[in-house]
Design an enzyme around this catalytic site. Structure first.
Site, PDB file in Angstrom:
ATOM      1  CD  GLU A  75      -3.078  -0.884   2.166  1.00  8.50           C
ATOM      2  OE1 GLU A  75      -4.159  -0.443   1.764  1.00  8.50           O
ATOM      3  OE2 GLU A  75      -2.834  -1.137   3.362  1.00  8.50           O
ATOM      4  CG  HIS A  94      -2.541   2.975   5.510  1.00  5.92           C
ATOM      5  ND1 HIS A  94      -3.895   3.206   5.605  1.00  5.92           N
ATOM      6  CD2 HIS A  94      -2.412   1.645   5.271  1.00  5.92           C
ATOM      7  CE1 HIS A  94      -4.548   2.067   5.405  1.00  5.92           C
ATOM      8  NE2 HIS A  94      -3.668   1.107   5.209  1.00  5.92           N
ATOM      9  CG  HIS A  96      -5.094  -1.540   8.928  1.00  6.11           C
ATOM     10  ND1 HIS A  96      -4.285  -2.611   8.656  1.00  6.11           N
ATOM     11  CD2 HIS A  96      -5.098  -0.782   7.797  1.00  6.11           C
ATOM     12  CE1 HIS A  96      -3.813  -2.518   7.415  1.00  6.11           C
ATOM     13  NE2 HIS A  96      -4.275  -1.411   6.878  1.00  6.11           N
ATOM     14  CG  HIS A 165      -8.272  -0.502   4.537  1.00  5.85           C
ATOM     15  ND1 HIS A 165      -7.818  -0.251   3.275  1.00  5.85           N
ATOM     16  CD2 HIS A 165      -7.174  -0.805   5.255  1.00  5.85           C
ATOM     17  CE1 HIS A 165      -6.507  -0.428   3.236  1.00  5.85           C
ATOM     18  NE2 HIS A 165      -6.093  -0.750   4.412  1.00  5.85           N
TER      19      HIS A 165
END
Ligand SMILES: [Zn+2]
Length: 243
Positions: A75, A94, A96, A165
């Site tokens: 990602e 980023h 989760h 996500h």
């Protein structure tokens, strides 16, 4: 300069792991301070285990600048696409983090409700990968088209939730994005708890503005938090290298 950035990025990885923002997955990057068309990011490793030799330079399309046989984060396009769209952004996370997920799958908006949550901004948009890429993706951002679509939803905001996500956070410095990412799940937990009790009063735009406009990454108050988190995460010797 590069050595310093790499050390700071290792510390940021360890802080985010220790504060439960990331686990085996999730990542943090920093734009190259002298080459704005590049960014620093680890190879595919759990942030807790990232060391200096794991940090590579990438172009904004997510290609490593040196030959690399070790696996890369699938990602990494999240980072390149946000740097491409937002010249003001110097660091991206980023993750989760579980506490943020309910707000990405319902129509209940995530809002800053505590003073330390002001940095998430007045609006937190939700990006749904299915809106443009259909119902058969694996939900991960695995190419630039998906990264650019996410960056478009992020717009000028600090955070975008990613449906089912996680989230992407962007800020003007590494300390900013770490701070934002640490307090985002905490703000989400407080909001969830408060909603059990009754109507929630978020911070006003004036309060958000007052918090964010007075914030300086190099201030003693901010450095105090960075050093606290870094030492808790076992980075005391890395901090000494930077002193
Ligand atoms: Zn992800």
């Amino acid at each position: 300069m590069v050595a310093r950035v790499i050390t700071e990025l290792v510390i940021a990885n360890r802080i985010l792991a220790h504060e439960d923002v990331v686990d085996a997955y999730g990542h943090v990057s920093m734009r190259h301070p002298e080459h704005p068309d590049r960014f620093f990011l680890s190879i595919s490793k759990a942030p807790q285990q990232v060391g200096k030799k794991d940090i590579l330079q990438f172009d904004l399309e997510g290609n490593p600048l040196s030959k690399e046989k070790r696996p890369l984060y699938l990602e990494r396009f999240i980072h390149g696409a946000i740097y491409e769209a937002r010249p003001d952004v110097m660091a991206v996370v980023h993750a989760h983090a579980e506490a943020t997920l309910p707000f990405g799958i319902t129509d209940a908006p995530l809002r800053p409700v505590i003073h330390s949550g002001a940095f998430i901004g007045a609006e937190v948009p939700v990006w749904d990968i299915a809106a443009k890429f259909g119902e058969r993706t694996n939900l991960l951002v695995t190419n630039m088209a998906q990264g650019r679509d996410l960056a478009a939803t992020l717009g000028k905001n600090a955070v975008a939730l990613m449906r089912g996500h996680g989230f992407a956070a962007a800020a003007r410095s590494l300390i900013d994005v770490v701070r934002l990412s640490v307090y985002l799940p905490r703000n989400a937990r407080v909001q969830m708890a408060a909603q059990q009790l009754g109507a929630v009063k978020p911070l006003s735009r004036g309060e958000i503005e007052a918090r964010t406009s007075g914030y300086k990454p190099q201030s003693p108050e901010t450095q105090r938090a960075w050093r606290y988190w870094a030492e808790r995460a076992g980075c005391a010797s890395l901090l000494r290298e930077l002193d």
